[in-house]
Motif scaffolding. Structure first.
Motif, PDB file in Angstrom:
ATOM      1  N   MET A  58      67.508  63.774  36.364  1.00  0.00           N
ATOM      2  CA  MET A  58      68.290  64.728  37.147  1.00  0.00           C
ATOM      3  C   MET A  58      69.398  63.991  37.884  1.00  0.00           C
ATOM      4  N   LEU A  59      70.602  64.542  37.836  1.00  0.00           N
ATOM      5  CA  LEU A  59      71.740  64.032  38.584  1.00  0.00           C
ATOM      6  C   LEU A  59      72.060  65.006  39.711  1.00  0.00           C
ATOM      7  N   VAL A  60      72.312  64.468  40.895  1.00  0.00           N
ATOM      8  CA  VAL A  60      72.649  65.276  42.065  1.00  0.00           C
ATOM      9  C   VAL A  60      73.961  64.749  42.625  1.00  0.00           C
ATOM     10  N   ASP A  61      74.869  65.669  42.974  1.00  0.00           N
ATOM     11  CA  ASP A  61      76.175  65.222  43.469  1.00  0.00           C
ATOM     12  C   ASP A  61      76.166  64.878  44.948  1.00  0.00           C
ATOM     13  N   THR A 113      81.389  61.246  40.051  1.00  0.00           N
ATOM     14  CA  THR A 113      82.608  60.847  39.358  1.00  0.00           C
ATOM     15  C   THR A 113      82.312  60.684  37.874  1.00  0.00           C
ATOM     16  N   GLU A 114      83.361  60.699  37.075  1.00  0.00           N
ATOM     17  CA  GLU A 114      83.204  60.621  35.628  1.00  0.00           C
ATOM     18  C   GLU A 114      82.475  59.342  35.206  1.00  0.00           C
ATOM     19  N   THR A 115      82.907  58.227  35.747  1.00  0.00           N
ATOM     20  CA  THR A 115      82.294  56.955  35.378  1.00  0.00           C
ATOM     21  C   THR A 115      80.823  56.901  35.803  1.00  0.00           C
ATOM     22  N   GLU A 116      80.529  57.400  37.002  1.00  0.00           N
ATOM     23  CA  GLU A 116      79.138  57.411  37.479  1.00  0.00           C
ATOM     24  C   GLU A 116      78.254  58.262  36.573  1.00  0.00           C
ATOM     25  N   ILE A 117      78.774  59.409  36.140  1.00  0.00           N
ATOM     26  CA  ILE A 117      77.994  60.299  35.270  1.00  0.00           C
ATOM     27  C   ILE A 117      77.741  59.637  33.916  1.00  0.00           C
ATOM     28  N   ILE A 118      78.789  59.039  33.346  1.00  0.00           N
ATOM     29  CA  ILE A 118      78.643  58.365  32.048  1.00  0.00           C
ATOM     30  C   ILE A 118      77.591  57.267  32.134  1.00  0.00           C
ATOM     31  N   VAL A 166      73.947  58.731  32.667  1.00  0.00           N
ATOM     32  CA  VAL A 166      73.394  59.303  31.436  1.00  0.00           C
ATOM     33  C   VAL A 166      72.959  58.193  30.489  1.00  0.00           C
ATOM     34  N   ASP A 167      73.773  57.168  30.362  1.00  0.00           N
ATOM     35  CA  ASP A 167      73.418  56.067  29.465  1.00  0.00           C
ATOM     36  C   ASP A 167      72.143  55.364  29.939  1.00  0.00           C
ATOM     37  N   GLU A 168      72.001  55.175  31.242  1.00  0.00           N
ATOM     38  CA  GLU A 168      70.779  54.560  31.782  1.00  0.00           C
ATOM     39  C   GLU A 168      69.567  55.444  31.520  1.00  0.00           C
ATOM     40  N   PHE A 197      69.016  67.182  33.631  1.00  0.00           N
ATOM     41  CA  PHE A 197      69.508  68.262  34.485  1.00  0.00           C
ATOM     42  C   PHE A 197      70.654  67.732  35.342  1.00  0.00           C
ATOM     43  N   GLY A 198      71.756  68.450  35.347  1.00  0.00           N
ATOM     44  CA  GLY A 198      72.836  68.204  36.299  1.00  0.00           C
ATOM     45  C   GLY A 198      72.765  69.301  37.339  1.00  0.00           C
ATOM     46  N   HIS A 199      72.445  68.945  38.575  1.00  0.00           N
ATOM     47  CA  HIS A 199      72.087  69.941  39.585  1.00  0.00           C
ATOM     48  C   HIS A 199      73.318  70.533  40.281  1.00  0.00           C
ATOM     49  N   SER A 200      74.331  70.885  39.472  1.00  0.00           N
ATOM     50  CA  SER A 200      75.558  71.446  40.022  1.00  0.00           C
ATOM     51  C   SER A 200      76.429  71.933  38.871  1.00  0.00           C
ATOM     52  N   SER A 201      77.356  72.819  39.199  1.00  0.00           N
ATOM     53  CA  SER A 201      78.302  73.294  38.184  1.00  0.00           C
ATOM     54  C   SER A 201      79.274  72.202  37.753  1.00  0.00           C
ATOM     55  N   MET A 202      79.470  71.191  38.589  1.00  0.00           N
ATOM     56  CA  MET A 202      80.468  70.162  38.291  1.00  0.00           C
ATOM     57  C   MET A 202      80.133  69.350  37.043  1.00  0.00           C
ATOM     58  N   TYR A 203      78.878  69.370  36.597  1.00  0.00           N
ATOM     59  CA  TYR A 203      78.473  68.536  35.471  1.00  0.00           C
ATOM     60  C   TYR A 203      78.800  69.157  34.107  1.00  0.00           C
ATOM     61  N   GLY A 204      79.198  70.412  34.076  1.00  0.00           N
ATOM     62  CA  GLY A 204      79.378  71.102  32.803  1.00  0.00           C
ATOM     63  C   GLY A 204      80.362  70.423  31.865  1.00  0.00           C
ATOM     64  N   ASN A 205      81.568  70.162  32.347  1.00  0.00           N
ATOM     65  CA  ASN A 205      82.586  69.548  31.486  1.00  0.00           C
ATOM     66  C   ASN A 205      82.168  68.163  31.013  1.00  0.00           C
ATOM     67  N   TYR A 206      81.583  67.386  31.906  1.00  0.00           N
ATOM     68  CA  TYR A 206      81.170  66.031  31.544  1.00  0.00           C
ATOM     69  C   TYR A 206      80.040  66.062  30.514  1.00  0.00           C
ATOM     70  N   PHE A 207      79.070  66.946  30.730  1.00  0.00           N
ATOM     71  CA  PHE A 207      77.960  67.044  29.774  1.00  0.00           C
ATOM     72  C   PHE A 207      78.468  67.487  28.406  1.00  0.00           C
ATOM     73  N   ASN A 208      79.418  68.397  28.405  1.00  0.00           N
ATOM     74  CA  ASN A 208      79.957  68.873  27.130  1.00  0.00           C
ATOM     75  C   ASN A 208      80.619  67.738  26.352  1.00  0.00           C
ATOM     76  N   ASP A 209      81.297  66.853  27.064  1.00  0.00           N
ATOM     77  CA  ASP A 209      81.928  65.708  26.407  1.00  0.00           C
ATOM     78  C   ASP A 209      80.902  64.683  25.931  1.00  0.00           C
ATOM     79  N   LEU A 210      79.870  64.459  26.741  1.00  0.00           N
ATOM     80  CA  LEU A 210      78.885  63.429  26.426  1.00  0.00           C
ATOM     81  C   LEU A 210      77.880  63.861  25.368  1.00  0.00           C
TER      82      LEU A 210
END
Length: 319
Positions: A34-37, A72-77, A80-82, A92-105
């Motif tokens: 789970m990622l939390v912003d 941030t983008e780099t932190e999310i990347i 996820v890799d870890e 789980f990305g516990h916010s709406s902000m993760y949608g675009n990043y998850f879609n790319d990853l």
């Protein structure tokens, strides 16, 4: 295990990702992340997400991981890799902000399913979870409309687009057509000082029932209402114990239960990439404990109205 390497060029930064082939058993939970912003402890929304993660840990006897302040983008990347290197295949990305990043990853991790909240983006292994909070707000508004003595009710929101705001307004007006509903917003999930300033302004106008529709500031506002001898409707979790003299009920989003439902669907191979919406019928939205100040007859009426909504999917103003 065969390890593959990818390079992503994003925002001028080259980031190396490692992805695993034939690592996971498709459709079964391995480990969960789970990622939390923000931080877990800063508000009820994050706390309930963490509770859901821990329930998954117990139910599936698996390892769970979480990372705070990932925004941030780099932190999310990197996060996820870890996770993937730790055997996580449900994130789980516990916010709406993760949608675009998850879609790319997601295309780089086809064996991992990504889940986030309140967005319109999805793909085969990306799911958006959305609470249908309009009805939740409506029933909270009915109670506010019934219990106001000044016929002045105040809504203090984080953002005007929140569906529960319109629902709350409709509920107040349905129950008390003569009531005035003051609505204002702060444009942030976290500006407690700004929310309390709006509260003071509304109080001077005679508002005697408040709906603080922001989980970061609701607790302080409920305590303030209790100090001032006023009433309020709690938000996201059952907040009766925070200010028992003030809280009439709470509009609850059971995100911890939703996490468990999603994990079971994934483990059964039934979680689809889609925009999924949840409401009272799914037992993840509810009203909290009713204040003893609410007349029992009206309490029964609200309960019956909720039951009818569950059966018909119609609010009383839609008949």
């Amino acid at each position: 295990m065969k390890r593959l390497f990818y390079l992503i060029l994003t925002s001028g930064i080259v980031v190396m990702l490692t992805a695993c082939s034939n690592y996971f058993e498709s459709g079964q939970i391995q480990n969960v992340g789970m990622l939390v912003d923000g931080t877990i402890a800063e508000n009820a929304w994050n706390e309930k997400g963490y509770e859901g993660l821990r329930e998954i840990e117990k139910e599936f006897n698996t390892d769970v991981f979480y990372k705070e302040n990932i925004d941030t983008e780099t932190e999310i990347i990197n996060a996820v890799d870890e996770f993937v290197q730790d055997g996580v295949n449900l994130i789980f990305g516990h916010s709406s902000m993760y949608g675009n990043y998850f879609n790319d990853l997601a295309k780089y991790y086809p064996d991992v399913h990504f889940v986030y909240f309140n967005g319109g983006i999805y793909r085969d292994n990306v799911t958006s979870l959305n609470f249908n909070s309009h009805a939740m707000g409506f029933f909270g508004g009915m109670i506010a409309g019934e219990m106001t003595e000044t016929s002045k009710v105040g809504v203090i929101a984080s953002f005007l687009w929140q569906p529960e705001i319109e629902g709350f307004y409709e509920g107040v007006k349905y129950q008390n057509p003569h009531a005035t509903v003051e609505i204002d917003y702060i444009g942030s999930w976290f500006d407690t000082e700004g929310a309390l300033a709006i509260y003071d302004s509304m109080k001077k106008k005679g508002v005697d029932v408040f709906y603080p529709a922001g989980d970061a500031f609701s607790e302080q506002m409920l305590k303030k209402a209790e100090e001032d001898g006023l009433l309020a409707v709690g938000y996201v979790s059952d907040q009766h114990e925070i200010a028992p003299d003030a809280v009439l009920t709470s509009t609850i989003q059971e995100v911890d239960k939703l996490y468990d439902q999603v994990a079971r669907k994934f483990d059964d191979g039934e979680l689809v990439g889609d925009i999924l919406t949840f409401d009272f019928q799914d037992e993840v939205i509810a009203l909290g404990e009713f204040n003893e100040k609410i007349p029992k007859a009206f309490e029964r009426y609200v309960d019956d109205t909720i039951d009818e909504y569950i059966d018909t999917n119609l609010l009383p103003n839609e008949y």
